[in-house]
Design an enzyme around this catalytic site. Structure first.
Site, PDB file in Angstrom:
ATOM      1  N   HIS A   1      10.694   7.116   7.356  1.00 17.79           N
ATOM      2  CA  HIS A   1      11.224   7.183   6.000  1.00 17.79           C
ATOM      3  C   HIS A   1      12.722   7.480   6.090  1.00 17.79           C
ATOM      4  CE1 HIS A   1       7.438   7.448   3.394  1.00 17.79           C
ATOM      5  NE2 HIS A   1       7.054   7.103   4.611  1.00 17.79           N
TER       6      HIS A   1
ATOM      7  N   CYS B   1       6.396  10.062  -0.688  1.00 19.53           N
ATOM      8  CA  CYS B   1       5.225  10.852  -0.321  1.00 19.53           C
ATOM      9  C   CYS B   1       5.014  11.928  -1.376  1.00 19.53           C
ATOM     10  CB  CYS B   1       5.408  11.494   1.053  1.00 19.53           C
ATOM     11  SG  CYS B   1       4.005  12.542   1.529  1.00 19.53           S
TER      12      CYS B   1
ATOM     13  N   ARG C   1       0.827  -1.212   0.000  1.00 26.06           N
ATOM     14  CA  ARG C   1       0.000   0.000   0.000  1.00 26.06           C
ATOM     15  C   ARG C   1       0.860   1.261   0.000  1.00 26.06           C
ATOM     16  NH1 ARG C   1      -0.855   4.864   2.539  1.00 26.06           N
ATOM     17  NH2 ARG C   1      -0.395   3.856   4.544  1.00 26.06           N
ATOM     18  N   ASP C   2       1.515   1.540   1.098  1.00 28.90           N
ATOM     19  CA  ASP C   2       2.302   2.759   1.218  1.00 28.90           C
ATOM     20  C   ASP C   2       3.473   2.757   0.240  1.00 28.90           C
ATOM     21  OD1 ASP C   2       2.877   5.245   2.343  1.00 28.90           O
ATOM     22  OD2 ASP C   2       4.234   4.390   3.829  1.00 28.90           O
TER      23      ASP C   2
ATOM     24  N   HIS D   1       7.184   4.579  12.294  1.00 29.77           N
ATOM     25  CA  HIS D   1       7.137   4.502  10.832  1.00 29.77           C
ATOM     26  C   HIS D   1       8.096   5.566  10.290  1.00 29.77           C
ATOM     27  CE1 HIS D   1       4.543   4.011   7.027  1.00 29.77           C
ATOM     28  NE2 HIS D   1       5.362   5.000   6.723  1.00 29.77           N
TER      29      HIS D   1
ATOM     30  N   ASN E   1      10.121   4.218   2.495  1.00 29.40           N
ATOM     31  CA  ASN E   1      10.163   3.696   3.855  1.00 29.40           C
ATOM     32  C   ASN E   1      11.478   2.956   4.098  1.00 29.40           C
ATOM     33  OD1 ASN E   1       7.159   3.985   4.823  1.00 29.40           O
ATOM     34  ND2 ASN E   1       7.050   3.179   2.746  1.00 29.40           N
TER      35      ASN E   1
END
Length: 312
Positions: A214, A245, A20-21, A212, A254
């Site tokens: 990056h 992003c 997803r991300d 989380h 990530n």
């Protein structure tokens, strides 16, 4: 409803967010079959949680417009969680129709970021989230909350720690089972990361918090190590370091799952994840995307890696 086990202090639960991300900002549309295969491969690696897709409007995230096809087709493993991101009740309706069992909702600790991302301020974003969480809990779903920009915002710069703790506290009060604290643009450093986590843990149990990070500035693993020392035991990552992003110019992906697993196993932490399988999956998905892996571990052949670490 699956409930994650957080009773083992030496175990780190990795939440794999690549499907997803990691994929949502890819410019070239990826076939649903590739997404399904990626999720199934990650399940086989031993990740206890794989964030599968998003039920955001296809107009805003065209890469994940096939969520209704992807989620029902994955090979679910018993005991695993496959959360999907939902922005509102319409998204929840779609997710429920596709057989969802776990969802994630999102907001940011920065009004400026929320305005650019979802066209509303923090207060309004929480008002939108509240009925989604209420309905999900009534249906017996597990709910994860995301807080973005916890260590900096591309539009307003510094984000007051009080805003981060307030949003985290409100998501917990609304009923989130777990809250992920996201350094969306990767500007955090270990001392600030730990201080942010510890401040949030004053209001929300540490066992309910995830981090989380990056890796824009190359600080993700260092930040995670600092937060592990503070007691966090849930960490988000993406296979192959996928992601970015669209609202944060230059923000890299990530932290790579394979690099994270290698570090954790080297620290003597247990993950249940097969490192060789994750590296193979990182190389495979990057091959599908027609580019070389960016992670350190995926660039080293399994047989040449030293020291060898098993699925601890």
């Amino acid at each position: 409803m699956n409930t994650p086990d957080t009773s083992n202090a030496n175990h780190v639960r990795i939440v794999e967010v690549g499907p997803r991300d990691g994929l949502q900002n890819e410019k070239t549309i990826i076939p649903a079959a590739t997404k399904i295969a990626l999720i199934d491969r990650l399940s086989a690696c031993g990740f206890p949680v794989v964030e599968a897709t998003s039920f955001v409007s296809p107009k805003w995230v065209p890469q994940l417009a096939d969520a209704d096809d992807v989620l029902p087709a994955i090979a679910r493993k018993d005991g695993m969680l496959y959360p999907v991101l939902v922005p509102n009740e319409k998204g929840l309706d779609r997710a429920l129709a596709a057989g969802v069992r776990e969802i994630a909702v999102f907001t940011a600790a920065s009004d400026a970021f929320n305005q650019r991302n979802i066209n509303c301020d923090i207060a309004e974003s929480l008002r939108r989230i509240a009925p989604v969480i209420e309905r999900a809990k009534a249906d017996g779903l597990w709910v994860r909350g995301y807080v973005s920009t916890v260590l900096g915002c591309p539009y307003q710069g510094e984000v007051p720690l009080s805003d981060v703790t307030r949003v985290t506290r409100e998501l917990y009060a609304l009923g989130c089972d777990e809250i992920s604290l996201g350094d969306t643009i990767g500007v955090g450093t270990p001392r600030k990361a730990r201080a942010m986590l510890e401040a949030c843990a004053d209001d929300v149990p540490m066992a309910k918090l995830a981090v989380h990070f990056h890796d824009t500035y190359g600080q993700a693993l260092a930040n995670i190590a600092a937060c592990l020392d503070a007691g966090v035991r849930i960490v988000d990552s993406a296979v192959g370091g996928l992601g970015g992003c669209p609202y944060a110019q230059g923000a890299s992906g990530n932290v790579a799952s394979e690099d994270l697993v290698y570090m954790l196993h080297g620290l003597g932490m247990q993950t249940g994840v097969d490192l060789d399988a994750v590296c193979d999956t990182a190389r495979w998905i990057n091959g599908e995307l027609r580019r070389a892996p960016v992670s350190r571990l995926a660039q080293i052949p399994n047989e040449r890696r030293f020291p060898k670490t098993s699925a601890a």
